[in-house]
Design a protein around this motif. Structure first.
Motif, PDB file in Angstrom:
ATOM      1  N   PRO A  46      27.604 -34.426  12.776  1.00 57.73           N
ATOM      2  CA  PRO A  46      28.482 -34.100  11.645  1.00 57.73           C
ATOM      3  C   PRO A  46      28.456 -32.607  11.286  1.00 57.73           C
ATOM      4  O   PRO A  46      29.500 -32.017  11.004  1.00 57.73           O
ATOM      5  CB  PRO A  46      27.925 -34.951  10.493  1.00 57.73           C
ATOM      6  CG  PRO A  46      27.219 -36.085  11.160  1.00 57.73           C
ATOM      7  CD  PRO A  46      26.660 -35.501  12.429  1.00 57.73           C
ATOM      8  N   LEU A  47      27.265 -32.007  11.321  1.00 53.82           N
ATOM      9  CA  LEU A  47      27.165 -30.577  11.010  1.00 53.82           C
ATOM     10  C   LEU A  47      27.842 -29.735  12.088  1.00 53.82           C
ATOM     11  O   LEU A  47      28.541 -28.762  11.782  1.00 53.82           O
ATOM     12  CB  LEU A  47      25.705 -30.166  10.852  1.00 53.82           C
ATOM     13  CG  LEU A  47      25.460 -28.689  10.533  1.00 53.82           C
ATOM     14  CD1 LEU A  47      26.171 -28.288   9.237  1.00 53.82           C
ATOM     15  CD2 LEU A  47      23.968 -28.406  10.444  1.00 53.82           C
ATOM     16  N   LEU A  48      27.666 -30.112  13.348  1.00 54.78           N
ATOM     17  CA  LEU A  48      28.332 -29.392  14.436  1.00 54.78           C
ATOM     18  C   LEU A  48      29.850 -29.459  14.285  1.00 54.78           C
ATOM     19  O   LEU A  48      30.538 -28.442  14.391  1.00 54.78           O
ATOM     20  CB  LEU A  48      27.940 -29.974  15.791  1.00 54.78           C
ATOM     21  CG  LEU A  48      26.706 -29.407  16.452  1.00 54.78           C
ATOM     22  CD1 LEU A  48      26.304 -30.258  17.642  1.00 54.78           C
ATOM     23  CD2 LEU A  48      26.937 -27.979  16.875  1.00 54.78           C
ATOM     24  N   GLN A  49      30.370 -30.653  14.028  1.00 53.35           N
ATOM     25  CA  GLN A  49      31.814 -30.818  13.885  1.00 53.35           C
ATOM     26  C   GLN A  49      32.335 -30.000  12.709  1.00 53.35           C
ATOM     27  O   GLN A  49      33.330 -29.282  12.833  1.00 53.35           O
ATOM     28  CB  GLN A  49      32.174 -32.288  13.702  1.00 53.35           C
ATOM     29  CG  GLN A  49      33.670 -32.502  13.629  1.00 53.35           C
ATOM     30  CD  GLN A  49      34.055 -33.964  13.762  1.00 53.35           C
ATOM     31  OE1 GLN A  49      33.210 -34.837  13.907  1.00 53.35           O
ATOM     32  NE2 GLN A  49      35.337 -34.227  13.727  1.00 53.35           N
ATOM     33  N   GLY A  73      17.096 -28.193  29.679  1.00 52.08           N
ATOM     34  CA  GLY A  73      18.485 -28.537  29.969  1.00 52.08           C
ATOM     35  C   GLY A  73      19.348 -28.554  28.720  1.00 52.08           C
ATOM     36  O   GLY A  73      18.847 -28.629  27.603  1.00 52.08           O
ATOM     37  N   PRO A  74      20.664 -28.479  28.889  1.00 50.97           N
ATOM     38  CA  PRO A  74      21.575 -28.478  27.739  1.00 50.97           C
ATOM     39  C   PRO A  74      21.613 -29.848  27.074  1.00 50.97           C
ATOM     40  O   PRO A  74      21.240 -30.856  27.660  1.00 50.97           O
ATOM     41  CB  PRO A  74      22.930 -28.120  28.358  1.00 50.97           C
ATOM     42  CG  PRO A  74      22.807 -28.443  29.797  1.00 50.97           C
ATOM     43  CD  PRO A  74      21.358 -28.335  30.156  1.00 50.97           C
ATOM     44  N   CYS A  75      22.071 -29.868  25.853  1.00 47.32           N
ATOM     45  CA  CYS A  75      22.139 -31.096  25.070  1.00 47.32           C
ATOM     46  C   CYS A  75      23.317 -31.950  25.557  1.00 47.32           C
ATOM     47  O   CYS A  75      24.470 -31.583  25.375  1.00 47.32           O
ATOM     48  CB  CYS A  75      22.298 -30.756  23.594  1.00 47.32           C
ATOM     49  SG  CYS A  75      22.240 -32.181  22.519  1.00 47.32           S
ATOM     50  N   LYS A  76      23.015 -33.072  26.162  1.00 44.19           N
ATOM     51  CA  LYS A  76      24.057 -33.943  26.711  1.00 44.19           C
ATOM     52  C   LYS A  76      24.698 -34.842  25.644  1.00 44.19           C
ATOM     53  O   LYS A  76      25.805 -35.319  25.818  1.00 44.19           O
ATOM     54  CB  LYS A  76      23.475 -34.804  27.829  1.00 44.19           C
ATOM     55  CG  LYS A  76      23.074 -33.991  29.049  1.00 44.19           C
ATOM     56  CD  LYS A  76      22.598 -34.885  30.162  1.00 44.19           C
ATOM     57  CE  LYS A  76      22.136 -34.228  31.401  1.00 44.19           C
ATOM     58  NZ  LYS A  76      22.313 -32.880  31.669  1.00 44.19           N
ATOM     59  N   THR A  77      24.008 -35.034  24.521  1.00 42.71           N
ATOM     60  CA  THR A  77      24.523 -35.944  23.496  1.00 42.71           C
ATOM     61  C   THR A  77      25.756 -35.403  22.777  1.00 42.71           C
ATOM     62  O   THR A  77      26.478 -36.175  22.155  1.00 42.71           O
ATOM     63  CB  THR A  77      23.442 -36.282  22.451  1.00 42.71           C
ATOM     64  OG1 THR A  77      23.017 -35.071  21.815  1.00 42.71           O
ATOM     65  CG2 THR A  77      22.256 -36.967  23.087  1.00 42.71           C
ATOM     66  N   VAL A  78      26.004 -34.111  22.866  1.00 51.20           N
ATOM     67  CA  VAL A  78      27.142 -33.531  22.142  1.00 51.20           C
ATOM     68  C   VAL A  78      28.418 -33.447  22.983  1.00 51.20           C
ATOM     69  O   VAL A  78      29.473 -33.112  22.458  1.00 51.20           O
ATOM     70  CB  VAL A  78      26.809 -32.132  21.587  1.00 51.20           C
ATOM     71  CG1 VAL A  78      25.689 -32.198  20.570  1.00 51.20           C
ATOM     72  CG2 VAL A  78      26.479 -31.162  22.694  1.00 51.20           C
TER      73      VAL A  78
END
Length: 161
Positions: A103-106, A40-45
């Motif tokens: 932080p890296l994603l943002q 499943g996709p990452c729900k935390t993001v």
């Protein structure tokens, strides 16, 4: 009676090759959470993506989730178990983030969105990448194949002696 404004989904759901190709044609930056049906996709993001969308409110920023099991172009991601986010612009891969590192994603989203604005507004050159993980796998496979070839050659030389 007051009508409610219909809320658009934050992430497009991409579940076949045709839709994948259509999404890649979108103008701007597309951030794709690639996943497998068993994970499943990452729900935390989701909250991070919503926050970034609200801060930037940009029509050039798109989010999608894509199931690798149903999209031929993502076959090389099959069997990987860490969250992987692919960044596409102009139909080309421009960045990859592995892991749910907010932080890296943002940082990557903001940088790539700014880079895409420069491409679209000022004709700057888009920096296209290849996923380094697969380049390393290809190199390792090539080295293993060379090693097997050398072992076969040594075996043939031993037979000749």
């Amino acid at each position: 009676m007051v009508s409610r404004k219909k809320e658009l989904p934050l992430q497009m759901v991409v579940n076949n090759q045709e839709l994948w190709e259509e999404v890649l044609c979108s103008r701007g930056l597309i951030v794709v959470d690639v996943y497998q049906c068993w994970c499943g996709p990452c729900k935390t993001v989701i909250s991070l993506f919503r926050k970034i969308r609200n801060e930037h409110g940009d029509d050039l920023l798109h989010f999608a989730v894509a199931e690798v099991d149903s999209i031929d172009a993502l076959e090389k991601y099959h069997g990987k178990c860490e969250p992987t986010f692919l960044f596409y612009a102009g139909g080309e891969l421009v960045a990859v983030v592995r892991g749910a590192n907010a932080p890296l994603l943002q940082k990557t989203i903001v940088e790539q969105l700014e880079a895409e604005r420069k491409v679209l507004d000022h004709g700057a050159e888009r920096v296209v990448i290849q996923d380094e993980a697969f380049l390393q796998e290809e190199e390792n496979t090539a080295v293993e194949e060379e090693g097997e070839d050398e072992e076969e050659n040594e075996g043939e030389e031993d037979k000749a002696d």
